[in-house]
Enzyme design. Structure first.
Site, PDB file in Angstrom:
ATOM      1  CG  ASN A  11      75.501  33.118  53.442  1.00 45.09           C
ATOM      2  OD1 ASN A  11      76.608  33.532  53.075  1.00 45.09           O
ATOM      3  ND2 ASN A  11      74.668  32.484  52.638  1.00 45.09           N
ATOM      4  CD1 TRP A  12      78.022  38.070  57.292  1.00 50.60           C
ATOM      5  CD2 TRP A  12      79.967  39.135  56.943  1.00 50.60           C
ATOM      6  NE1 TRP A  12      78.455  38.548  58.505  1.00 50.60           N
ATOM      7  CE2 TRP A  12      79.647  39.201  58.315  1.00 50.60           C
ATOM      8  CE3 TRP A  12      81.149  39.728  56.493  1.00 50.60           C
ATOM      9  CZ2 TRP A  12      80.478  39.860  59.239  1.00 50.60           C
ATOM     10  CZ3 TRP A  12      81.968  40.376  57.406  1.00 50.60           C
ATOM     11  CH2 TRP A  12      81.624  40.441  58.764  1.00 50.60           C
ATOM     12  CE  LYS A  13      72.744  35.003  50.986  1.00 53.66           C
ATOM     13  NZ  LYS A  13      71.420  34.941  50.373  1.00 53.66           N
ATOM     14  CG  HIS A  97      73.611  29.342  49.973  1.00 52.33           C
ATOM     15  ND1 HIS A  97      72.961  30.003  48.966  1.00 52.33           N
ATOM     16  CD2 HIS A  97      73.153  29.869  51.134  1.00 52.33           C
ATOM     17  CE1 HIS A  97      72.133  30.896  49.506  1.00 52.33           C
ATOM     18  NE2 HIS A  97      72.223  30.833  50.816  1.00 52.33           N
ATOM     19  CD  GLU A  99      72.454  33.202  47.366  1.00 53.73           C
ATOM     20  OE1 GLU A  99      73.589  33.443  47.806  1.00 53.73           O
ATOM     21  OE2 GLU A  99      71.408  33.659  47.873  1.00 53.73           O
ATOM     22  CD  GLU A 169      69.774  28.908  53.762  1.00 56.30           C
ATOM     23  OE1 GLU A 169      69.811  29.863  54.540  1.00 56.30           O
ATOM     24  OE2 GLU A 169      70.459  28.840  52.743  1.00 56.30           O
ATOM     25  N   GLY A 175      66.053  35.755  50.600  1.00 61.19           N
ATOM     26  CA  GLY A 175      66.188  37.104  50.062  1.00 61.19           C
ATOM     27  C   GLY A 175      64.902  37.675  49.496  1.00 61.19           C
ATOM     28  CB  SER A 215      63.084  36.111  54.626  1.00 56.72           C
ATOM     29  OG  SER A 215      63.348  36.323  53.256  1.00 56.72           O
ATOM     30  N   GLY A 236      70.913  35.534  56.073  1.00 55.59           N
ATOM     31  CA  GLY A 236      71.602  36.270  55.018  1.00 55.59           C
ATOM     32  C   GLY A 236      71.529  37.768  55.259  1.00 55.59           C
ATOM     33  N   GLY A 237      70.577  38.412  54.611  1.00 58.82           N
ATOM     34  CA  GLY A 237      70.460  39.876  54.649  1.00 58.82           C
ATOM     35  C   GLY A 237      70.581  40.483  56.040  1.00 58.82           C
TER      36      GLY A 237
HETATM   37  P1  PGA Z   1      68.232  35.695  53.623  1.00 59.78           P
HETATM   38  O1  PGA Z   1      69.326  34.635  53.121  1.00 59.78           O
HETATM   39  O2  PGA Z   1      68.234  35.655  55.106  1.00 59.78           O
HETATM   40  O3  PGA Z   1      68.688  37.003  53.067  1.00 59.78           O
HETATM   41  O4  PGA Z   1      66.920  35.255  53.045  1.00 59.78           O
HETATM   42  C1  PGA Z   1      69.468  33.400  53.743  1.00 59.78           C
HETATM   43  C2  PGA Z   1      70.559  32.624  53.086  1.00 59.78           C
HETATM   44  O5  PGA Z   1      70.747  32.767  51.872  1.00 59.78           O
HETATM   45  O6  PGA Z   1      71.274  31.861  53.747  1.00 59.78           O
END
Ligand code: PGA
Length: 252
Positions: A11-13, A97, A99, A169, A175, A215, A236-237
């Site tokens: 997930n590149w956001k 998600h 967010e 999640e 994050g 994470s 994500g990251g």
């Molecule tokens: P993260 O993000 O791996 O940076 O914790 C996961 C996500 O938001 O899907």
């Protein structure tokens, strides 16, 4: 492992310019090969067409958008439809998600419409669920996540539900560098699978891919993936760095 797909999705956001994104796609292509794992790249909308061109001949890499509108088309300035996404090579769509739920106030109700519409068009949802730290501390996380799934997905008929990938999640792990322990992930995934079984039956439950997100890193992926009910990850990251992302893929 049952008869279900294993997926490592990135997930590149809201990261990477177009050129940076294409460079990352190329680097991921050069460092991966066909295996048991489907690799899904959840790129920003504007990267989809370019990434689709680069991955056209690579069956183990698919693309996802990070959102999609619930209506077919119309006067919804700034929004993107399922048909548009399919026309530029998206196969999956990340929905719900945390967010999107938090910053864009997406409710279970709107997500239920997004999921239904996406599936009716042939776009496969990666449907996110997960509790905040407050909810976990109050020990009501199992019911909370169950409610997200019941309200967001359980209006689907069995055939439609079979198209869904679930991503658990926990918000407190996104994050933050704090990961759920493999045991915490397994327990919740098992509860989710039981809930699916109650609604759609054992076969559907066994076939549903349930990803863990929060994470996920090269050094914790293997322990998470070794859990019976963890079928991959939404990353994500660590998906923004080819070496880290590929190391996670290779942890299977
Ligand atoms: P993260 O993000 O791996 O940076 O914790 C996961 C996500 O938001 O899907």
């Amino acid at each position: 492992m049952e008869n279900r797909k294993q997926i490592v999705a990135g997930n590149w956001k809201m990261h990477k310019t177009y050129d940076e994104g294409m460079a990352l796609v190329n680097e991921i292509i050069s460092k991966t090969h066909e295996g048991n794992v489907q690799v899904v790249l959840g790129v920003p909308f504007i990267h989809l067409k370019g990434a689709a061109d680069l991955t056209a001949n690579i069956p183990y890499i698919s693309l996802a958008s990070q959102n999609c509108h619930e209506k077919e088309s119309g006067a919804y300035t700034g929004e993107v439809s399922a048909d548009m996404l399919l026309s530029v090579g998206a196969e999956y769509v990340i929905l719900g998600h945390s967010e999107r739920r938090e910053h864009f106030k997406e409710s279970n109700e709107v997500l239920s419409k997004k999921a239904e519409h996406a599936i009716s068009k042939g776009l496969l949802p990666i449907f996110c669920c997960g509790e905040s730290l407050r909810i976990r501390k109050a020990s009501i996380h199992v019911d909370f996540v169950a409610n997200q799934l019941i309200e967001g997905l359980f209006h689907l008929n069995k055939e439609a539900f079979a198209k869904v990938v679930i991503a658990y999640e926990p918000v407190w792990a996104i994050g933050t560098g704090e990961t759920a322990t493999p045991e915490q992930a397994q327990t919740m995934h098992q509860d989710i699978r039981k809930l699916i079984e109650k609604k759609y039956g054992g076969q559907t439950a066994q076939n549903t891919t349930i990803l863990y997100g929060g994470s996920v890193k090269p050094d914790n992926a293997r322990d998470l993936f070794s859990q019976t009910d963890v079928d991959g990850a939404l990353v994500g990251g660590a998906s923004l760095n080819a070496d880290d992302f590929v190391a996670i893929i290779n942890s299977f």
